[in-house]
Design a protein around this motif. Structure first.
Motif, mmCIF file in Angstrom:
data_model
loop_
_atom_site.group_PDB
_atom_site.id
_atom_site.type_symbol
_atom_site.label_atom_id
_atom_site.label_comp_id
_atom_site.label_asym_id
_atom_site.label_seq_id
_atom_site.Cartn_x
_atom_site.Cartn_y
_atom_site.Cartn_z
ATOM 1 N N ALA A 88 0.834 -1.270 0.059
ATOM 2 C CA ALA A 88 -0.047 -0.143 -0.112
ATOM 3 C C ALA A 88 1.056 1.319 -0.021
ATOM 4 C CB ALA A 88 -1.053 0.013 1.288
ATOM 5 N N THR A 143 -15.797 -6.207 1.575
ATOM 6 C CA THR A 143 -14.516 -5.879 2.126
ATOM 7 C C THR A 143 -13.344 -5.735 1.164
ATOM 8 O OG1 THR A 143 -15.122 -7.171 4.210
ATOM 9 C CG2 THR A 143 -12.655 -6.866 3.711
ATOM 10 N N SER A 152 -13.710 -2.631 -1.158
ATOM 11 C CA SER A 152 -12.963 -1.658 -0.386
ATOM 12 C C SER A 152 -11.582 -1.543 -0.481
ATOM 13 C CB SER A 152 -13.668 -1.585 0.935
ATOM 14 O OG SER A 152 -15.095 -1.733 1.132
ATOM 15 N N PHE A 153 -10.653 -2.612 -0.362
ATOM 16 C CA PHE A 153 -9.380 -2.769 -0.218
ATOM 17 C C PHE A 153 -8.958 -2.297 -1.826
ATOM 18 C CE2 PHE A 153 -9.279 -4.431 3.833
ATOM 19 C CZ PHE A 153 -7.905 -4.435 4.161
ATOM 20 N N GLY A 205 -10.513 -0.368 -3.995
ATOM 21 C CA GLY A 205 -10.854 0.784 -4.055
ATOM 22 C C GLY A 205 -9.842 1.880 -3.580
ATOM 23 N N LEU A 206 -9.551 1.384 -2.219
ATOM 24 C CA LEU A 206 -8.534 2.178 -1.374
ATOM 25 C C LEU A 206 -7.199 2.118 -1.574
ATOM 26 C CD1 LEU A 206 -10.193 1.817 2.258
ATOM 27 C CD2 LEU A 206 -10.285 3.852 0.738
ATOM 28 N N LEU A 207 -6.513 1.075 -2.117
ATOM 29 C CA LEU A 207 -5.209 0.901 -2.229
ATOM 30 C C LEU A 207 -4.929 0.495 -3.541
ATOM 31 C CD1 LEU A 207 -4.920 -1.555 1.063
ATOM 32 C CD2 LEU A 207 -4.559 1.057 0.689
#
Length: 247
Positions: A194, A223, A226-227, A229-231
């Protein structure tokens, strides 16, 4: 264009599924404002090809001269080229030049197997040096204007040469399993990389899903989504998202 277009591993011409050749498809991609992209595994050669028989010294071998491998992804088996051999280097350059000549400017390079116990043709090279030289070659032939995605995990051998890196293995629709493609394992690998996303390269977390698949529950899918999308730093879409079945 992902795996499946080729005649076989090591013969990267398009097969009968693309009877008209690459021209019409590449032009359609360009007309849509997209970069024409192609998947390649330049180190892999199927043992049915004349190349395998004509150049036995081109392949990675162990201390006793034995072939290292095989790999059965393409059935029945393929072996790995030695990237330190001058003949191999020229073969890889020609493979990339052919794809560039067809109009491809996005390259997804996979199965870069440089086996640790290999006794390289160039005995002065360590495994890391051989790996870095391989990616230097890729970048030289692809050019700075094209995009290079390495399916290599977060390894020092690719740094400085790639635009994006696959941070983990394939993300298959199951939360936990006894192999490396489960979502829980992919989350671990994506989290480990990340801090470098957008700094050293763009993270490619592999696929997420826009609806339930496999054994994933709604919470597990959310879950993972989301990971990603965020990372994640790379987004590639192959499904027609406007179609009702993909909404």
């Amino acid at each position: 264009v992902d795996c499946g277009y080729e005649h076989t591993s090591g013969d990267w011409r398009c097969n009968e599924r693309f009877a008209a050749g690459w021209g019409p498809l590449v032009k359609k991609m360009q007309a849509a404002g997209a970069m024409p992209g192609i998947w390649l595994a330049p180190l892999s050669v199927h043992n049915s090809l004349e190349l395998f028989k004509e150049h036995p010294d081109w392949f990675q071998r162990g201390a006793k001269g034995e072939l290292l491998g095989p790999f059965g992804h393409w059935g029945p088996c393929a072996y790995w080229l030695d990237p330190t051999h001058p003949g191999v280097q020229e073969f890889i350059r020609r493979t990339i030049r052919d794809a560039k000549r067809e109009g491809f400017t996005y390259f997804k390079i996979d199965f870069n197997e440089v086996i640790g116990e290999c006794r390289f043709y160039d005995t002065s090279k360590t495994r890391l040096e051989a790996y870095r030289d391989l990616y230097k070659l890729y970048r030289e032939e692809i050019g700075e204007e094209s995009y290079l995605l390495a399916c290599s995990l977060f390894m020092p051998g690719v740094l400085g040469y790639v635009d994006a890196v696959r941070t983990g293995y394939d993300s298959e629709p199951m939360w936990r399993a006894k192999h490396l493609c489960s979502i829980s394992e992919c989350i671990h690998n994506l989290g480990m990389a990340a801090s470098v996303n957008g700094v050293l390269f763009a993270n490619d977390p592999d696929v997420t899903y826009n609806r339930l698949r496999g054994t994933l529950t709604e919470a597990e899918l959310q879950t993972w989504h989301s990971f990603v999308g965020l990372l994640g730093g790379a987004a590639m879409i192959s499904e027609p998202l406007q179609a009702p079945e993909h909404s």
